[in-house]
Design a protein around this motif. Sequence first.
Motif, PDB file in Angstrom:
ATOM      1  N   ALA A 196       7.286   3.812   6.366  1.00 30.07           N
ATOM      2  CA  ALA A 196       6.317   4.818   5.934  1.00 30.07           C
ATOM      3  C   ALA A 196       5.488   5.321   7.114  1.00 30.07           C
ATOM      4  O   ALA A 196       5.224   6.527   7.226  1.00 30.07           O
ATOM      5  CB  ALA A 196       5.404   4.232   4.855  1.00 30.07           C
ATOM      6  N   LEU A 197       5.087   4.423   7.996  1.00 35.74           N
ATOM      7  CA  LEU A 197       4.313   4.825   9.166  1.00 35.74           C
ATOM      8  C   LEU A 197       5.165   5.662  10.119  1.00 35.74           C
ATOM      9  O   LEU A 197       4.693   6.664  10.669  1.00 35.74           O
ATOM     10  CB  LEU A 197       3.770   3.596   9.885  1.00 35.74           C
ATOM     11  N   GLN A 227      -1.850   1.576  10.079  1.00 35.69           N
ATOM     12  CA  GLN A 227      -2.359   1.159   8.779  1.00 35.69           C
ATOM     13  C   GLN A 227      -3.243  -0.046   9.023  1.00 35.69           C
ATOM     14  O   GLN A 227      -2.786  -1.091   9.470  1.00 35.69           O
ATOM     15  CB  GLN A 227      -1.234   0.809   7.815  1.00 35.69           C
ATOM     16  N   VAL A 233      -5.257   4.544   6.711  1.00 29.46           N
ATOM     17  CA  VAL A 233      -4.037   5.003   7.367  1.00 29.46           C
ATOM     18  C   VAL A 233      -4.377   6.271   8.134  1.00 29.46           C
ATOM     19  O   VAL A 233      -4.915   7.225   7.563  1.00 29.46           O
ATOM     20  CB  VAL A 233      -2.919   5.290   6.342  1.00 29.46           C
ATOM     21  N   TRP A 258       0.816  -1.218   0.000  1.00 31.41           N
ATOM     22  CA  TRP A 258       0.000   0.000   0.000  1.00 31.41           C
ATOM     23  C   TRP A 258       0.849   1.266   0.000  1.00 31.41           C
ATOM     24  O   TRP A 258       0.473   2.293  -0.580  1.00 31.41           O
ATOM     25  CB  TRP A 258      -0.922   0.020   1.217  1.00 31.41           C
ATOM     26  N   PHE A 259       2.012   1.249   0.622  1.00 27.66           N
ATOM     27  CA  PHE A 259       2.866   2.430   0.757  1.00 27.66           C
ATOM     28  C   PHE A 259       3.466   2.856  -0.579  1.00 27.66           C
ATOM     29  O   PHE A 259       4.010   3.960  -0.685  1.00 27.66           O
ATOM     30  CB  PHE A 259       3.996   2.140   1.748  1.00 27.66           C
ATOM     31  N   GLN A 260       3.376   1.992  -1.607  1.00 32.52           N
ATOM     32  CA  GLN A 260       3.925   2.328  -2.922  1.00 32.52           C
ATOM     33  C   GLN A 260       2.937   3.081  -3.802  1.00 32.52           C
ATOM     34  O   GLN A 260       3.326   3.623  -4.826  1.00 32.52           O
ATOM     35  CB  GLN A 260       4.359   1.052  -3.655  1.00 32.52           C
ATOM     36  N   PHE A 308      -1.103   7.299  -1.891  1.00 33.43           N
ATOM     37  CA  PHE A 308      -0.575   7.389  -0.533  1.00 33.43           C
ATOM     38  C   PHE A 308       0.644   8.301  -0.487  1.00 33.43           C
ATOM     39  O   PHE A 308       0.794   9.108   0.447  1.00 33.43           O
ATOM     40  CB  PHE A 308      -0.200   6.017   0.024  1.00 33.43           C
ATOM     41  N   LEU A 309       1.553   8.159  -1.449  1.00 29.49           N
ATOM     42  CA  LEU A 309       2.754   8.985  -1.450  1.00 29.49           C
ATOM     43  C   LEU A 309       2.405  10.470  -1.497  1.00 29.49           C
ATOM     44  O   LEU A 309       3.017  11.292  -0.790  1.00 29.49           O
ATOM     45  CB  LEU A 309       3.634   8.612  -2.645  1.00 29.49           C
ATOM     46  N   GLU A 349       9.329  -1.651   4.624  1.00 30.55           N
ATOM     47  CA  GLU A 349       9.004  -0.352   4.030  1.00 30.55           C
ATOM     48  C   GLU A 349       7.708   0.239   4.571  1.00 30.55           C
ATOM     49  O   GLU A 349       7.586   1.462   4.703  1.00 30.55           O
ATOM     50  CB  GLU A 349       8.934  -0.486   2.508  1.00 30.55           C
ATOM     51  N   GLU A 350       6.718  -0.604   4.903  1.00 29.83           N
ATOM     52  CA  GLU A 350       5.495  -0.017   5.433  1.00 29.83           C
ATOM     53  C   GLU A 350       5.705   0.484   6.861  1.00 29.83           C
ATOM     54  O   GLU A 350       5.119   1.500   7.249  1.00 29.83           O
ATOM     55  CB  GLU A 350       4.304  -0.970   5.335  1.00 29.83           C
ATOM     56  N   ALA A 359       0.839  11.344   1.954  1.00 31.88           N
ATOM     57  CA  ALA A 359       1.847  11.408   3.011  1.00 31.88           C
ATOM     58  C   ALA A 359       2.669  12.683   2.914  1.00 31.88           C
ATOM     59  O   ALA A 359       2.990  13.316   3.928  1.00 31.88           O
ATOM     60  CB  ALA A 359       2.746  10.182   2.930  1.00 31.88           C
TER      61      ALA A 359
END
Length: 238
Positions: A211-212, A90, A81, A16-18, A22-23, A207-208, A26
Motif C-alpha cells: 500500500a505504501l 505509516q 500516513v 490499517w491499509f484495509q 484509507f482506501l 500488504e501494508e 489512497a
Amino acid sequence: MTQHHLQGRTEAEVLWFQRRGFLQAAAAWTAAGGFGSAFAQRRSNIVELRGDATLNGLPVTRDTVIQTGDELQTGPGSTLVFVIGSAAFQVRQNTRLQVERGNTLNAVSLLRLVTGAVASVWGKGEPRRIVTPTLTAGIRGTGVYTEVFPEQQMRSYFCNCYGVVDMAAGPDRLVSRSTYHQAFWGEVQPRDGRVLTPAKAINHTDEELEALAALVGQRTAWQESGRKGTKDDGGYSR
C-alpha cells in the motif's frame, strides 16, 4: 492476507491499509497526482490521519503539510500516513520521530526514530539513513519496518523487507540484501558477542508495504518478481 506475528502491537495497527477511509484516501491521492501535484498546489501531503498527532509541538490536521526538518509525534490509538518526495510513511501510535532534510526540501536524508514504529517505502536515490537508539540503517531504494521498544530499554527492531541496507549497531556491521523480509535486533547489551542479531518478521505485513509503495508509484520486490520467500530469523545466513 499474509500471516503476521504480533509483539506488543494490535491487529488493528497492522491492518490499517484495509480501512475504507484509507482506501478512499489512497485512491483520491493517486487520482490527484500524488506528491508532485500536492507540492505544486501547496496541498497537504497527508494521505490519512486518525486520532491525534503533533508536528513540532502543534496539532496536526488534514491540511497540515509535513516537511523535512519536522518532528512528529502520534498519540494513543493514532495512525498517520504521509508522503515526502519519493518516500511514503505509516506512523504507528505512540511514536516520536524526526525527518531530517537532504539536498532539497523534498529529500529526506535521515529518519530518526526516537520511540514507536514506522513502516516506510523509499524510492531510489542518494543514500539515506534510519537511526534508532541502538542501530543505524543506510538505505537506498527499499521497503522497511522499524520499531523501538521502550519497555525493553529502547531495544530496536529493523526489517529490510526488500532492498539493500547497510546495517550497523555498535561494532557490528553487515550489508543486508533482501527480497523478502530480513530482520534484525539492535541489542542494548551484546548477545553471544553481538549487538546486531537476527530477528523474526514481526508487527508488519506484506500488504501494508504494498500500500505504501503504491502511494509513490512503486511495487515491492515480491510484486515485481511474482514470488515470495520465507520469513525467518536467518538475518546472517541469507
